[in-house]
Design an enzyme around this catalytic site. Structure first.
Site, PDB file in Angstrom:
ATOM      1  CE  LYS A  74      -3.669  -2.497   0.061  1.00  0.00           C
ATOM      2  NZ  LYS A  74      -3.052  -3.827   0.044  1.00  0.00           N
TER       3      LYS A  74
HETATM    4  C1  LIG Z   1      -9.462  -2.659  -1.658  1.00  0.00           C
HETATM    5  C2  LIG Z   1      -8.847  -3.392  -0.506  1.00  0.00           C
HETATM    6  N1  LIG Z   1      -9.576  -3.582   0.608  1.00  0.00           N
HETATM    7  C3  LIG Z   1      -9.071  -4.226   1.675  1.00  0.00           C
HETATM    8  C4  LIG Z   1      -7.790  -4.718   1.667  1.00  0.00           C
HETATM    9  C5  LIG Z   1      -7.316  -5.495   2.850  1.00  0.00           C
HETATM   10  O1  LIG Z   1      -6.177  -4.961   3.441  1.00  0.00           O
HETATM   11  P1  LIG Z   1      -5.148  -5.910   4.250  1.00  0.00           P
HETATM   12  O2  LIG Z   1      -4.308  -6.615   3.246  1.00  0.00           O
HETATM   13  O3  LIG Z   1      -4.380  -4.931   5.080  1.00  0.00           O
HETATM   14  O4  LIG Z   1      -5.939  -6.838   5.082  1.00  0.00           O
HETATM   15  C6  LIG Z   1      -6.992  -4.532   0.544  1.00  0.00           C
HETATM   16  C7  LIG Z   1      -5.601  -5.049   0.534  1.00  0.00           C
HETATM   17  O5  LIG Z   1      -5.073  -5.552  -0.390  1.00  0.00           O
HETATM   18  C8  LIG Z   1      -7.530  -3.869  -0.589  1.00  0.00           C
HETATM   19  O6  LIG Z   1      -6.819  -3.693  -1.707  1.00  0.00           O
END
Ligand SMILES: Cc1ncc(COP(=O)(O)O)c(C=O)c1O
Length: 422
Positions: free
Chosen positions: A206
């Site tokens: 991210k």
């Molecule tokens: C659009 C979206 N929502 C939620 C997430 C979930 O985040 P995490 O990987 O920190 O659990 C991601 C991560 O890739 C994402 O791209």
């Protein structure tokens, strides 16, 4: 624009374009200093440490600065973006019997988080912004619909004016998923502050990262209290009670509290988010000047071009075959063009094909011989299908320069001519 954005005298043939890299590539002295502060204090847990007179401050500071940046009254740090989604859904009171509208083109957790709280994800079409298409909330909202999960896909805010109006008319809540777009804006306001509740991710890929981590933001005190309880096994500790008077009856929650160590890294990264955005946006704007006039190519429309993060540039060609040929040439020219987002269509994923959750009674689906039913098959999403097999994506990051963009632009134009796309 960051000072590292400049031009060099390298010729096209010499130029090596670095792989894209965002927040992790800026991990340095600032992160080190804050992590050391935590280690030296021996206070690794956010709510208390060895010295009662000096309560741990890292996660609390992160939350305060995050809320100030996004422009919400509350921010709550959690262990991941996925945890943030589940906490937000719990805060909205979404559960068994409810439906949540989710873009068919979205990350795994956008679907699984809804299933994990016992509700049913209802898949919706995306438009060429690769975000939820306006009109879909009005089309899909029914008596069971409790919320719409709007994903601001890879640095670009969805067309929120239309979606917020449709959600209001349908009487449903708006959950903004800003995991891929921290710092981005929509018409002058930061994403996460426009809906009823918003979430962010600090996973490695991210814009800003602490390896893992997430954030929930809202302006609503009751939803904040519910989010706190949801993330801390139902508890509402004095730290939060100092902000608002609790009014909710206790309920069973999960455990997704952020540690002070994670908070230290995330805080140092948060302080870099606008620097990353301005660097990447400057690069992407430059790259697009090379692509804008090419016949046979269409660029991703951006509902609010001023607000995007600029971390990726998408363009479409006429057919999947041309896309494959174009991509092969970009790879041969050593231009990074990996689709970091993977295969995103929810209806293609194994958990949708099985319809299963961790235990038979926990799934909102009734998988039988006709499963997946029409609402979970590719043929039901013609708009999304028409879009997702024909695009190319060029990600940018902190190690790229304007000269890199000029080189990539020239290579795209060369390939375009070679494939006779005009
Ligand atoms: C659009 C979206 N929502 C939620 C997430 C979930 O985040 P995490 O990987 O920190 O659990 C991601 C991560 O890739 C994402 O791209």
């Amino acid at each position: 624009m960051n000072s590292s954005v400049g031009t060099t005298a390298e010729t096209s043939s010499q130029r090596i374009i670095p792989a894209p890299c965002l927040g992790w590539s800026l991990v340095g002295a600032e992160e080190e200093q804050l992590v050391l502060e935590v280690l030296r204090s021996q206070a690794l847990f956010r709510y208390y440490g060895p010295d009662p007179k000096s309560p741990p401050a890292m996660v609390a500071t992160l939350e305060r600065e995050f809320a100030a940046l996004v422009g919400t009254r509350f921010a709550l740090a959690v262990t991941s973006g996925t945890a943030a989604l589940q906490v937000a859904l719990g805060a909205l009171g979404v559960g068994p019997g409810d439906e949540v509208i989710v873009p068919a083109w979205s990350w795994v957790s956008c679907f699984t988080a809804v299933v994990r709280v016992g509700a049913r994800p209802v898949l919706a079409e995306v438009d060429q912004s690769l975000c939820l298409a306006p009109g879909e909330v009005a089309r899909l909202a029914g008596p069971r619909t409790k919320a719409v999960l709007v994903v601001h896909f890879q640095g670009v805010a969805a067309d929120l004016d239309a979606i917020l109006a449709e959600a209001e008319a349908a009487g449903i809540a708006v959950l903004e998923d800003c995991a891929e777009s921290p710092g981005a804006l929509y018409k002058g306001r930061r994403v996460g502050s426009l809906g009823d509740i918003g979430i962010f991710s600090f996973q490695h890929h991210k814009t800003i990262t602490s390896g893992e981590g997430g954030m929930v933001v809202t302006n609503d005190a009751r939803r904040y209290e519910r989010a706190v309880r949801m993330h801390d096994v139902g508890q509402f500790r004095p730290f939060h009670a100092a902000q608002i008077e609790p009014t909710e009856t206790a309920f069973c929650g999960e455990q997704s509290r952020m540690s002070e160590l994670t908070g230290a890294v995330a805080l140092a990264q948060l302080r870099k988010v606008d620097r990353i955005r301005s660097h990447c946006r400057g690069l992407s704007l430059r790259l697009r000047t090379h692509l804008a006039d090419l016949p046979g190519i269409s660029l991703r429309p951006i509902p609010d071009p001023e607000g995007e993060s600029g971390i990726e540039t998408y363009f479409w060609v006429a057919t999947p075959e041309l896309r494959d040929a174009f991509r092969a040439e970009l790879v041969a020219a050593k231009i990074p063009c990996d689709q970091m987002t993977g295969t995103y269509a929810q209806y293609n994923r194994a958990y949708v094909h099985s319809g299963l959750a961790h235990a038979p009674g926990a799934t909102p689906f009734r998988p039988g011989p006709d499963w997946p039913d029409a609402a979970y098959r590719a043929e039901s999403f013609p708009r999304t299908e028409r879009l997702i097999h024909r695009f190319l994506v060029i990600p940018v990051g902190m190690k790229h320069t304007l000269a890199d963009m000029d080189h990539i632009g020239a290579e795209v134009r060369r390939i375009h001519a070679q494939l006779q796309l005009g």
